[in-house]
Design a protein around this motif. Structure first.
Motif, PDB file in Angstrom:
ATOM      1  N   PRO A   1       0.891  -0.972  -0.224  1.00  0.00           N
ATOM      2  CA  PRO A   1       0.026   0.173   0.051  1.00  0.00           C
ATOM      3  C   PRO A   1       0.847   1.195   0.091  1.00  0.00           C
ATOM      4  O   PRO A   1       1.945   1.333   0.681  1.00  0.00           O
ATOM      5  CB  PRO A   1      -0.826  -0.159   1.272  1.00  0.00           C
ATOM      6  CG  PRO A   1      -0.387  -1.739   1.794  1.00  0.00           C
ATOM      7  CD  PRO A   1       0.635  -1.916   1.162  1.00  0.00           C
ATOM      8  N   LEU A   2       0.380   2.212  -0.581  1.00  0.00           N
ATOM      9  CA  LEU A   2       1.310   3.661  -0.803  1.00  0.00           C
ATOM     10  C   LEU A   2       1.487   4.144   0.663  1.00  0.00           C
ATOM     11  O   LEU A   2       2.463   4.937   0.855  1.00  0.00           O
ATOM     12  CB  LEU A   2       0.477   4.462  -1.335  1.00  0.00           C
ATOM     13  CG  LEU A   2       0.925   5.856  -1.676  1.00  0.00           C
ATOM     14  CD1 LEU A   2       2.410   5.971  -2.307  1.00  0.00           C
ATOM     15  CD2 LEU A   2      -0.122   7.084  -2.482  1.00  0.00           C
ATOM     16  N   ALA A   3       0.493   3.965   1.512  1.00  0.00           N
ATOM     17  CA  ALA A   3       0.780   4.349   2.990  1.00  0.00           C
ATOM     18  C   ALA A   3       1.838   3.761   3.593  1.00  0.00           C
ATOM     19  O   ALA A   3       2.539   4.677   4.722  1.00  0.00           O
ATOM     20  CB  ALA A   3      -0.669   4.277   3.976  1.00  0.00           C
ATOM     21  N   SER A   4       2.319   2.685   3.364  1.00  0.00           N
ATOM     22  CA  SER A   4       3.465   1.980   3.918  1.00  0.00           C
ATOM     23  C   SER A   4       4.871   2.267   3.418  1.00  0.00           C
ATOM     24  O   SER A   4       5.897   2.158   3.878  1.00  0.00           O
ATOM     25  CB  SER A   4       3.262   0.469   3.819  1.00  0.00           C
ATOM     26  OG  SER A   4       3.539  -0.079   2.515  1.00  0.00           O
ATOM     27  N   VAL A   5       5.046   3.164   2.466  1.00  0.00           N
ATOM     28  CA  VAL A   5       6.359   3.532   1.605  1.00  0.00           C
ATOM     29  C   VAL A   5       6.890   4.624   2.566  1.00  0.00           C
ATOM     30  O   VAL A   5       6.105   5.498   3.121  1.00  0.00           O
ATOM     31  CB  VAL A   5       5.812   4.200   0.269  1.00  0.00           C
ATOM     32  CG1 VAL A   5       7.323   4.804  -0.180  1.00  0.00           C
ATOM     33  CG2 VAL A   5       5.446   3.145  -0.512  1.00  0.00           C
ATOM     34  N   VAL A   6       8.229   4.562   2.726  1.00  0.00           N
ATOM     35  CA  VAL A   6       8.754   5.579   3.679  1.00  0.00           C
ATOM     36  C   VAL A   6       9.971   6.098   2.674  1.00  0.00           C
ATOM     37  O   VAL A   6      10.375   5.631   2.054  1.00  0.00           O
ATOM     38  CB  VAL A   6       9.308   4.721   4.888  1.00  0.00           C
ATOM     39  CG1 VAL A   6       8.349   4.286   5.840  1.00  0.00           C
ATOM     40  CG2 VAL A   6      10.334   3.868   4.644  1.00  0.00           C
ATOM     41  N   VAL A   7      10.430   7.222   3.422  1.00  0.00           N
ATOM     42  CA  VAL A   7      11.668   7.931   2.703  1.00  0.00           C
ATOM     43  C   VAL A   7      12.705   6.791   2.606  1.00  0.00           C
ATOM     44  O   VAL A   7      13.051   6.353   3.483  1.00  0.00           O
ATOM     45  CB  VAL A   7      12.022   9.251   3.440  1.00  0.00           C
ATOM     46  CG1 VAL A   7      13.382   9.870   2.785  1.00  0.00           C
ATOM     47  CG2 VAL A   7      10.932  10.185   3.601  1.00  0.00           C
ATOM     48  N   GLY A   8      13.519   6.810   1.412  1.00  0.00           N
ATOM     49  CA  GLY A   8      14.400   6.015   1.190  1.00  0.00           C
ATOM     50  C   GLY A   8      14.181   4.791   0.317  1.00  0.00           C
ATOM     51  O   GLY A   8      14.869   3.946  -0.230  1.00  0.00           O
ATOM     52  N   ASP A   9      12.853   4.197   0.421  1.00  0.00           N
ATOM     53  CA  ASP A   9      12.404   3.282  -0.506  1.00  0.00           C
ATOM     54  C   ASP A   9      12.539   3.234  -1.968  1.00  0.00           C
ATOM     55  O   ASP A   9      12.585   4.677  -2.283  1.00  0.00           O
ATOM     56  CB  ASP A   9      10.837   3.000  -0.031  1.00  0.00           C
ATOM     57  CG  ASP A   9      10.471   2.152   1.130  1.00  0.00           C
ATOM     58  OD1 ASP A   9      11.652   1.716   1.705  1.00  0.00           O
ATOM     59  OD2 ASP A   9       9.507   2.023   1.610  1.00  0.00           O
TER      60      ASP A   9
END
Length: 817
Positions: free
Chosen positions: A314-322
């Motif tokens: 899910p888009l909401a689980s993406v964090v900076v650096g992924d």
């Protein structure tokens, strides 16, 4: 005794500050008393009769501003402009509230209040207690689409039920008027009394079921002494229904010949108004289409590199650096940097520019744009609320919630509108009873009910916010962000547009094109020394000098000191080096006469000159050129066609600025000014030409952007410039400034059309409903026609605002025509 407020105060650094803040508060007229605690940075205030805005203003003027917070509420139960006024009054009555704006089109309230005194939950409770159920808006940017769909479904169901129950009554009554034989058949079969009883049952159901909303809201408001549109409808329908009940159940109470029923009028009034609300809800849904479209640009799921495998998450689980993989035809999920692959990306949904942009490793991409060809791997640099798309949505929503100065006229009228209409209705009834023909009571009832029903404050309340919603949303789709809603009105009034040069009219990618050397110096020496110092500067010209010396080994510069707007000094290898404009050389006693011939030739070519002095002697004049943006000339020409006066304000030399101005056809040039000089130039232009817009992109443009009546920031510029501006051009193309003014003019014209309709409608039809045409035509307006006209007035306003969705860039229109 008034409630004690605890106000948080900022910028206090000592006990003396606390004393000054306390004295400032106690000097506010009407205050009960105040004590300031330096340790807790708070003030305990008995406001007395003083209002929170006065307390905040006193602290601000003393230099110790009160901390403020902002809350957004979703509000239901708003049906007209009168409701907006009542809701705003209820919010402003909450202790600590500084400002409250309720938007009828968005059904949202935005409240600014003193931090710590109240909160969003308390504000929502106060609004709910006033009869307008409210709840805080969550921090998510996604609009409450389900809420709007539910409103459409609810109004549709109510309208259809009312129509189904009213239709038989309408057929019985109106069919009898149109076909006398039909009336006779009913009279001879079921009888008139039975027919009226049947109508009574159906219309009573209409009023108690789908029509109960008018009584649930209108009657309590009437009892509180704050009547609104629902009160008018409730009074009108109850009058028609009550008169009909007397005619049915106690006809002896009425004068001879006055026994008639108006059940069908009550039912049709409710039905038509509910149908109007259904149509209005559907139309209002389209006013927020731009926001919903922008939010829909982000995909729900993305492919992220986890270890050595690609996983769908899910888009909401993406964090900076992924690391995110985006295939051809897919939308880029977040802002980031391409680390693998090459492609072209369609950024038109964000910037408004139709041409795809080439992307390769090291290039930034924006979330919400479309990958046209080739697989890209992107390292996430910003996610969630930090992305460009989220910031755009937030800016547009803030602008859509604004209340423009032009709306103040409508607000003043709306505050007294409903009581005035009720007074007109009473006078109408009395006049008909005194002077009307027989049966005067029936005529008085029809005229009075028509006056109550035809009056429509809704159109006045919707006139401005719906146009703002559509206009700002369409502007965002065209690559223009109105950060402040007031800019939408003020930009249309601007007659002079001033521009920064570098990065605004030009690409902002200057390069060294010439180096004029003084005797005893060589090119490599000059560039080494200049680049060593400029490496520590943020100026665009510094990057050009660094690029020219990128193959050279640079010495170490010490004692580096920048001189704002003029140059920079340093020590290199034991020698004093000065870099800057001619004024910088003059200030330090450096003679440049030896290079006069070369300087004159370079300036004639429009080159910006950077002088280099080594060990107290002139060493060289470096000529730097920047390329004019391809669309700048078209934008300036379009502004001239619109009757605008154009001015360039730049820190560059008069010669270099003059060459660019002549190439673009700019009217006036103000050159060789420092950042504060740009601000002063704006003031001088305003005194001479009236309201001024300034377009800029750099840190040094922030004072001018803030000073101008309208500050327009190029979106590719610095964050400081963008924060100081009222309008942001996302793409950095100067054509966006033309588009911004075009949207402003068209939106303001649309608002004026809506306001004219709203005022003219009521001014013309209320007298008609009262019966002014009866003496000459013998016609009296039916309450049913009044209800239909009232319902359609709001639909007309919203539909007119929706025409703004078809706005195009004015320059595009000329090119394609």
């Amino acid at each position: 005794m008034s409630e004690t407020l605890t106000i948080r105060i900022g910028e206090m650094t000592c006990a003396g500050c606390a004393g000054r803040a306390e004295r400032a508060l106690n000097a506010v007229p009407g205050i009960g008393g105040a004590t300031v605690n330096f340790a807790t940075r708070t003030a305990s205030v008995d406001p007395g009769t003083a209002q929170p805005p006065a307390l905040a203003e006193a602290l601000a003027q003393a230099g110790y501003p009160a901390e403020q917070s902002q809350a957004d509420l979703m509000v239901s139960g708003l049906t007209c402009a009168s409701c907006v006024g009542r809701a705003e009054a209820a919010l402003r009555a909450v202790p600590g509230v500084l400002e409250a704006h309720v938007n009828l089109a968005t059904r949202q309230a935005r409240i600014t209040y003193l931090a710590g005194v109240t909160d969003a939950t308390h504000l929502a409770s106060a609004l709910t207690a006033a009869g307008y159920p409210a709840e805080p808006v969550s921090g998510e940017t996604e609009p409450d689409i389900d809420r709007h769909d539910a409103e459409i479904t609810q109004t549709k169901r109510a309208a259809l039920i009312a129509a189904a129950l009213t239709l038989p009554v309408f057929v019985i009554e109106m069919g009898g008027h149109v076909f006398p034989a039909f009336h006779a058949a009913i009279h001879q079969t079921v009888g008139m009394t039975a027919s009226w009883a049947f109508q009574f049952v159906l219309i009573t159901l209409v009023l108690l079921w789908p029509g109960r909303v008018f009584f649930q809201k209108g009657l309590p408001a009437l009892l509180r002494g704050a009547p609104e549109m629902n009160s008018l409808v409730a009074l009108g329908t109850l009058s028609a229904w009550g008169y009909s009940c007397v005619a049915l159940f106690a006809p002896g109470l009425l004068p001879a010949g006055a026994a008639a029923v108006y059940f069908e009028a009550a039912g049709v009034i409710v039905t038509l108004i509910l149908v109007g609300r259904w149509m209005e809800a559907r139309a209002r849904g389209r006013t927020g289409a731009a926001i919903e479209h922008l939010i829909g640009l982000q995909p729900d799921t993305v492919r992220v590199l986890r270890g050595d495998t690609i996983q769908s998450v899910p888009l909401a689980s993406v964090v900076v650096g992924d690391v995110i993989e985006t295939r051809p035809g897919e939308r880029i999920a977040v802002d980031g940097e391409v680390i693998e692959g090459e492609s072209h990306v369609d950024e038109s949904m964000i910037t408004g520019e139709p041409m795809p942009v080439a992307k390769a490793p090291g290039v930034q991409v924006i979330g919400g744009t479309t990958n046209s060809a080739g697989v890209l791997r992107i390292r996430a640099g910003a996610v969630g609320q930090a992305t460009v798309l989220a910031r755009i949505v937030e800016m547009v929503q803030q602008a859509q919630g604004a209340k423009l100065p032009i709306q103040a006229v409508a607000d003043r009228v709306v505050r007294v509108f409903v009581p005035i209409v009720m007074g007109i209705a009473v006078v109408t009834v009395l006049v008909w009873l005194a002077f009307g023909p027989s049966p005067s009571l029936s005529h008085a009832l029809v005229a009075g009910v028509s006056v109550l029903i035809i009056a429509c404050p809704c159109a006045m309340g919707l006139a401005t916010p719906t146009s703002i919603m559509v206009g700002t949303g369409r502007a965002a789709e065209l690559g223009v962000l109105f950060r402040r809603g007031e800019a939408l009105e003020r930009l249309a009034e601007v007659k002079t547009v001033a521009f920064d040069k570098t990065g605004t009219l030009t690409l902002g990618q200057p390069r060294v094109v010439d180096v004029a050397l003084a005797p005893g110096h060589d090119r490599e020496e000059v560039l080494r020394h200049a680049a060593a110092i400029e490496a520590q500067s943020e100026h665009p010209l510094a990057r050009a000098i660094e690029t020219a010396a990128e193959s050279l080994t640079l010495p170490r510069a010490t004692q580096v000191k920048a001189h704002a707007g003029t140059g920079i000094t340093a020590d290199i290898e034991g020698r004093a080096v000065i870099i800057g404009n001619r004024g910088m050389m003059t200030k330090h006693g450096i003679d440049t006469d030896v290079l006069d011939a070369e300087i004159t030739a370079m300036a004639a070519k429009g080159q910006t000159l950077v002088f280099v002095s080594i060990a107290g002697q002139i060493a060289a004049a470096i000529g730097i050129s920047d390329t004019v943006k391809p669309t700048s000339a078209r934008a300036i020409a379009a502004m001239h066609r619109a009757g605008l006066h154009t001015v360039m304000i730049t820190g560059d030399s008069a010669d270099a600025a003059g060459v660019i101005a002549r190439e673009l056809g700019i009217d006036d040039v103000i050159a060789e000014v420092l950042p504060e000089g740009k601000r002063d130039a704006i003031r001088a232009l305003r005194a001479k030409h009236g309201p001024v817009a300034f377009v800029g992109d750099g840190i040094n443009d922030a004072p001018a952007l803030a000073e101008a009546d309208i500050g327009i920031a190029v979106g590719t510029g610095t964050d400081i410039a963008i924060e100081a501006a009222d309008v942001v051009l996302i793409s950095g193309d100067l054509v966006g400034a033309v588009t911004a003014r075009h949207v402003s003019e068209r939106t303001m014209a649309n608002i004026r059309q809506n306001l004219f309709w709203a005022f003219a409608y009521n001014a013309a039809l209320i007298p008609v409903a009262a019966g002014v045409l009866y003496p000459v035509s013998g016609l009296l307006l039916s309450p049913m026609l009044a209800a239909g006209a009232m319902a359609m007035s709001s639909v007309f306003v919203v539909s007119n605002a929706l025409r703004l969705r078809r706005l195009r860039r004015p320059i595009e229109s000329e090119v394609t025509a």
